[in-house]
Design an enzyme around this catalytic site. Structure first.
Site, PDB file in Angstrom:
ATOM      1  N   GLY A   1     -15.431 -26.309 -28.109  1.00 12.72           N
ATOM      2  CA  GLY A   1     -16.564 -25.385 -27.922  1.00 12.72           C
ATOM      3  C   GLY A   1     -16.882 -25.085 -26.361  1.00 12.72           C
ATOM      4  O   GLY A   1     -16.070 -25.256 -25.589  1.00 12.72           O
ATOM      5  N   SER A   2     -17.944 -24.488 -26.331  1.00  9.12           N
ATOM      6  CA  SER A   2     -18.258 -24.398 -24.924  1.00  9.12           C
ATOM      7  C   SER A   2     -19.096 -25.594 -24.133  1.00  9.12           C
ATOM      8  O   SER A   2     -19.383 -26.451 -25.064  1.00  9.12           O
ATOM      9  CB  SER A   2     -19.439 -23.277 -25.037  1.00  9.12           C
ATOM     10  OG  SER A   2     -20.610 -23.532 -25.555  1.00  9.12           O
TER      11      SER A   2
ATOM     12  N   GLU B   1     -13.498 -30.781 -25.880  1.00  8.94           N
ATOM     13  CA  GLU B   1     -12.535 -29.784 -25.086  1.00  8.94           C
ATOM     14  C   GLU B   1     -13.360 -28.516 -25.190  1.00  8.94           C
ATOM     15  O   GLU B   1     -13.635 -27.751 -25.835  1.00  8.94           O
ATOM     16  CB  GLU B   1     -11.375 -29.587 -26.515  1.00  8.94           C
ATOM     17  CG  GLU B   1     -10.433 -30.688 -26.643  1.00  8.94           C
ATOM     18  CD  GLU B   1      -9.369 -30.761 -25.690  1.00  8.94           C
ATOM     19  OE1 GLU B   1      -9.131 -29.911 -25.073  1.00  8.94           O
ATOM     20  OE2 GLU B   1      -9.010 -31.642 -25.561  1.00  8.94           O
TER      21      GLU B   1
ATOM     22  N   CYS C   1      -9.340 -19.850 -24.657  1.00  8.90           N
ATOM     23  CA  CYS C   1     -10.081 -21.070 -23.636  1.00  8.90           C
ATOM     24  C   CYS C   1      -9.051 -20.959 -22.446  1.00  8.90           C
ATOM     25  O   CYS C   1      -9.705 -21.216 -21.335  1.00  8.90           O
ATOM     26  CB  CYS C   1     -10.188 -22.237 -24.344  1.00  8.90           C
ATOM     27  SG  CYS C   1      -8.637 -23.137 -24.744  1.00  8.90           S
TER      28      CYS C   1
HETATM   29  P1  NAD Z   1     -19.870 -22.843 -29.039  1.00  6.04           P
HETATM   30  O1  NAD Z   1     -20.103 -23.846 -28.395  1.00  6.04           O
HETATM   31  O2  NAD Z   1     -20.771 -21.933 -29.189  1.00  6.04           O
HETATM   32  O3  NAD Z   1     -19.892 -23.308 -30.593  1.00  6.04           O
HETATM   33  C1  NAD Z   1     -18.797 -24.554 -31.066  1.00  6.04           C
HETATM   34  C2  NAD Z   1     -19.550 -25.344 -32.006  1.00  6.04           C
HETATM   35  O4  NAD Z   1     -20.578 -25.808 -31.623  1.00  6.04           O
HETATM   36  C3  NAD Z   1     -20.075 -24.399 -33.372  1.00  6.04           C
HETATM   37  O5  NAD Z   1     -19.331 -25.171 -34.585  1.00  6.04           O
HETATM   38  C4  NAD Z   1     -21.407 -24.205 -33.105  1.00  6.04           C
HETATM   39  O6  NAD Z   1     -22.027 -24.553 -34.342  1.00  6.04           O
HETATM   40  C5  NAD Z   1     -21.612 -25.721 -32.309  1.00  6.04           C
HETATM   41  N1  NAD Z   1     -23.118 -25.285 -31.320  1.00  6.04           N
HETATM   42  C6  NAD Z   1     -23.064 -24.223 -30.492  1.00  6.04           C
HETATM   43  N2  NAD Z   1     -24.199 -24.462 -29.978  1.00  6.04           N
HETATM   44  C7  NAD Z   1     -24.840 -25.545 -30.362  1.00  6.04           C
HETATM   45  C8  NAD Z   1     -25.856 -26.382 -30.161  1.00  6.04           C
HETATM   46  N3  NAD Z   1     -26.814 -25.879 -29.124  1.00  6.04           N
HETATM   47  N4  NAD Z   1     -26.286 -27.372 -30.930  1.00  6.04           N
HETATM   48  C9  NAD Z   1     -25.320 -27.863 -31.804  1.00  6.04           C
HETATM   49  N5  NAD Z   1     -24.305 -27.499 -32.040  1.00  6.04           N
HETATM   50  C10 NAD Z   1     -23.820 -26.251 -31.341  1.00  6.04           C
HETATM   51  O7  NAD Z   1     -18.415 -22.404 -28.878  1.00  6.04           O
HETATM   52  P2  NAD Z   1     -17.647 -21.117 -29.422  1.00  6.04           P
HETATM   53  O8  NAD Z   1     -18.464 -19.848 -28.831  1.00  6.04           O
HETATM   54  O9  NAD Z   1     -17.456 -21.010 -30.891  1.00  6.04           O
HETATM   55  O10 NAD Z   1     -16.306 -21.168 -28.580  1.00  6.04           O
HETATM   56  C11 NAD Z   1     -16.033 -20.692 -27.396  1.00  6.04           C
HETATM   57  C12 NAD Z   1     -16.244 -21.628 -26.391  1.00  6.04           C
HETATM   58  O11 NAD Z   1     -15.303 -22.558 -26.644  1.00  6.04           O
HETATM   59  C13 NAD Z   1     -15.680 -21.144 -24.952  1.00  6.04           C
HETATM   60  O12 NAD Z   1     -16.180 -21.770 -24.041  1.00  6.04           O
HETATM   61  C14 NAD Z   1     -14.219 -21.683 -25.063  1.00  6.04           C
HETATM   62  O13 NAD Z   1     -13.713 -21.821 -23.829  1.00  6.04           O
HETATM   63  C15 NAD Z   1     -14.184 -22.982 -25.542  1.00  6.04           C
HETATM   64  N6  NAD Z   1     -13.000 -23.159 -26.246  1.00  6.04           N
HETATM   65  C16 NAD Z   1     -12.353 -24.308 -25.559  1.00  6.04           C
HETATM   66  C17 NAD Z   1     -11.216 -24.742 -26.180  1.00  6.04           C
HETATM   67  C18 NAD Z   1     -10.523 -26.014 -25.691  1.00  6.04           C
HETATM   68  O14 NAD Z   1      -9.588 -26.495 -26.023  1.00  6.04           O
HETATM   69  N7  NAD Z   1     -10.802 -26.582 -24.465  1.00  6.04           N
HETATM   70  C19 NAD Z   1     -10.597 -24.137 -27.237  1.00  6.04           C
HETATM   71  C20 NAD Z   1     -11.432 -23.142 -27.824  1.00  6.04           C
HETATM   72  C21 NAD Z   1     -12.559 -22.431 -27.198  1.00  6.04           C
END
Ligand code: NAD
Length: 524
Positions: free
Chosen positions: A214-215, A236, A270
């Site tokens: 995620g982010s 990741e 990503c």
């Molecule tokens: P996100 O971080 O918003 O969400 C991912 C997960 O984290 C979700 O399940 C969400 O419920 C949880 N989450 C989010 N904020 C949270 C918080 N404050 N507290 C607890 N849990 C929380 O990411 P997204 O919008 O779903 O995906 C996009 C991001 O993911 C981009 O930054 C992208 O670059 C990254 N990404 C990385 C990869 C990699 O392999 N490195 C792959 C895909 C996406």
């Protein structure tokens, strides 16, 4: 034909709309689920390799029997075309799983390590242990691939898992929560759906490993939660991945590859090239080629193309629309709030402190920054957070080497975009702000495996005589003997050491003979 009406695009993600009603009841469920998984793990159910293989083959069956349902869910979530769904999600999964099934029994074997003088008569190996119950949290942009690639390695390494797919890709998440219990063991493997509230609750629990995609912002929250229980993690994450374009390239090929990397999944990737660094001349060439390439790929009106994705929800749509509004558009710039459509867009006259250069774009907008030389590009990259991916387009080896030696990032593709992520068994992951740890293929197995070092020593009394030099009383003579025998001397073996080795080996052979001939030898 316009096929992107709301009626066929069912992801009404105007806000985060969790699938699970987030009552106290669902909160308690997380604990119950972990308890069930832990009991199954502690019973040793996932230890036999045959059990793991059965689960992996069941997953294979799940992929083969539900292709159409998966394509439909991805279309409903992101308006993903069948080709992108297959190539970027299902095919990657199928190939990775086949690799895991073919090889995991070898990966699971203990690894024997070379011996030193001290361990010459011992066994030295690394035993592969599963961590236990692992938590896998994944994002929405490749909602199948990013949930299930880590699952392959987690199962193969003998773990139980609790998987939380993103609530944002609600159709794919719903499908996974229906399919996984039909194919995999219900005690060992669990899917928990829900939004951030549920993630927060899961993060309070004491899992044995957390694998988060995620982010970077959410990654920090995950890492902070993991630290409380000292849980090992893989993060990741994302970031701004630059693409440098030299003046010496074939601009037709280069522009195609750059635009493909940016337009797949409407830039919600990503490792998408986030921005281009190039000279004014290269910028003119790229802009000149882009128009005809877009026309060839998506027709006169990109919005009517069945091959161009939509932005996942209103929040991201408005974020991207504002980035366009604040920038100088050289190509594209089309938006449609009703469909959450952001057309492929090229931005020029970009300054490092513009809003578009502050955060990962994660959409089909490609800013171009001008640099004087590849040195400038390297300095620019090094002045920012370490990216997840770096792309270098040039024919000059000297320039490629400069980028490889003088920048730090998760992974590199030279003269293309995204493709390093598809190489089987390549470690895929970031560094610094873009992530901690890696996975894919064999690396995923390693990620979910604790390598337990094991030294099995002999209790033979004769060998104990040699060992005795380490015991007190510590004398000068013993110390010198230890120094001569054990200190590493580099590649040149000292005469003293050779003498000791000869004496030691003779002694060792003698001891071996004693062991082989049995105790009777001493009974004369
Ligand atoms: P996100 O971080 O918003 O969400 C991912 C997960 O984290 C979700 O399940 C969400 O419920 C949880 N989450 C989010 N904020 C949270 C918080 N404050 N507290 C607890 N849990 C929380 O990411 P997204 O919008 O779903 O995906 C996009 C991001 O993911 C981009 O930054 C992208 O670059 C990254 N990404 C990385 C990869 C990699 O392999 N490195 C792959 C895909 C996406």
């Amino acid at each position: 034909m316009v096929i992107t009406q709301r009626s066929s695009f069912k992801n009404n993600n105007s806000s985060r709309s969790p699938l699970v009603k987030q009552t106290n009841e669902s909160m308690v469920d997380c604990e119950k689920i972990l308890a069930v998984a832990r009991r199954a793990f502690e019973d040793g159910r996932t230890k036999p390799l045959e059990f793991r293989e059965k689960q992996l083959r069941a997953l294979q069956k799940m992929y083969n029997e539900n292709e159409d349902a998966m394509f439909q869910a991805l279309k409903d979530d992101l308006h993903k075309s069948k080709t992108e769904s297959y190539v970027m999600e299902l095919m990657l999964l199928k190939n990775d799983l086949q690799n895991v099934i073919e090889n995991f029994k070898n990966w699971a074997k203990p690894k024997v390590y070379p011996k030193s003088l001290v361990t010459l008569f011992d066994k030295t190996f690394v035993h592969k242990d599963p961590y236990g119950v692992v938590l896998i949290i994944s994002p929405w942009n490749y909602p199948l691939q990013l949930c299930l690639l880590p699952v392959h390695g987690a199962i193969a390494a003998g773990n139980c898992f609790v998987l939380q797919p993103s609530e944002v890709a609600c159709n794919t998440t719903k499908l996974l929560s229906q399919l996984i219990p039909q194919y995999l063991d219900n005690d060992c493997y669990h899917v928990v759906t829900g939004g951030i509230d549920v993630t927060v609750k899961l993060l309070e629990l004491k899992f044995d490993y957390i694998f988060f995609t995620g982010s970077s912002n959410a990654g920090r929250v995950v890492q902070a939660a993991a630290v409380k229980h000292l849980i090992p993690t893989t993060l990741e994450l994302g970031g701004k991945s630059p693409a440098y374009v030299g003046d010496d390239v074939d601009f037709e090929i280069t522009t195609r590859r750059l635009l493909w990397g940016k337009c797949v999944n409407a830039g919600q990737t990503c490792v998408a090239p986030d921005y281009i660094l190039c000279s004014r001349k290269a910028e003119r060439e790229i802009l000149a080629k882009a128009k005809s390439i877009f026309r060839e790929w998506y027709g006169r009106d990109v919005k009517t193309s069945p091959d161009f994705c939509r932005i996942v929800n209103d929040r991201h749509y408005h974020r991207l629309a504002k980035l366009i509004a604040d920038s100088k558009v050289a190509f594209g710039g089309e938006t449609d709030e009703e469909e959450r459509f952001i057309g492929p867009t090229l931005i020029v006259d970009v300054k490092p402190d513009d809003s578009i250069m502050q955060e990962e774009i994660f959409g089909p907008i490609l800013p171009i920054l001008n640099v004087e030389s590849h040195y400038d590009a390297i300095n620019f990259i090094n002045s920012r957070d370490k990216p997840l991916a770096l792309y270098v387009f040039t024919n000059e080896k000297r320039i490629i080497d400069s980028f490889l030696n003088e920048t730090s990032c998760g992974g590199v593709t030279v003269n293309d975009t995204l493709m390093h992520a598809s190489v089987e068994d390549f470690p895929f992951g970031g560094i610094g702000q873009s992530g901690i740890g890696a996975y894919h293929g064999k690396v995923t197995f390693k990620t979910f495996t604790h390598r337990k070092s094991v030294l099995v020593r002999s209790l033979n009394p004769l060998l104990e005589k040699i060992n005795a030099i380490r015991y007190p009383p510590y004398t000068e003579k013993r110390l010198n003997l230890l120094k001569t025998a054990l200190e590493r001397k580099g590649s040149i073996i000292s005469y003293e050491c050779i003498k000791f080795i000869i004496a030691f080996v003779s002694g060792a052979i003698f001891s071996l003979l004693v062991v082989l001939l049995g105790k009777d030898y001493w009974d004369f």
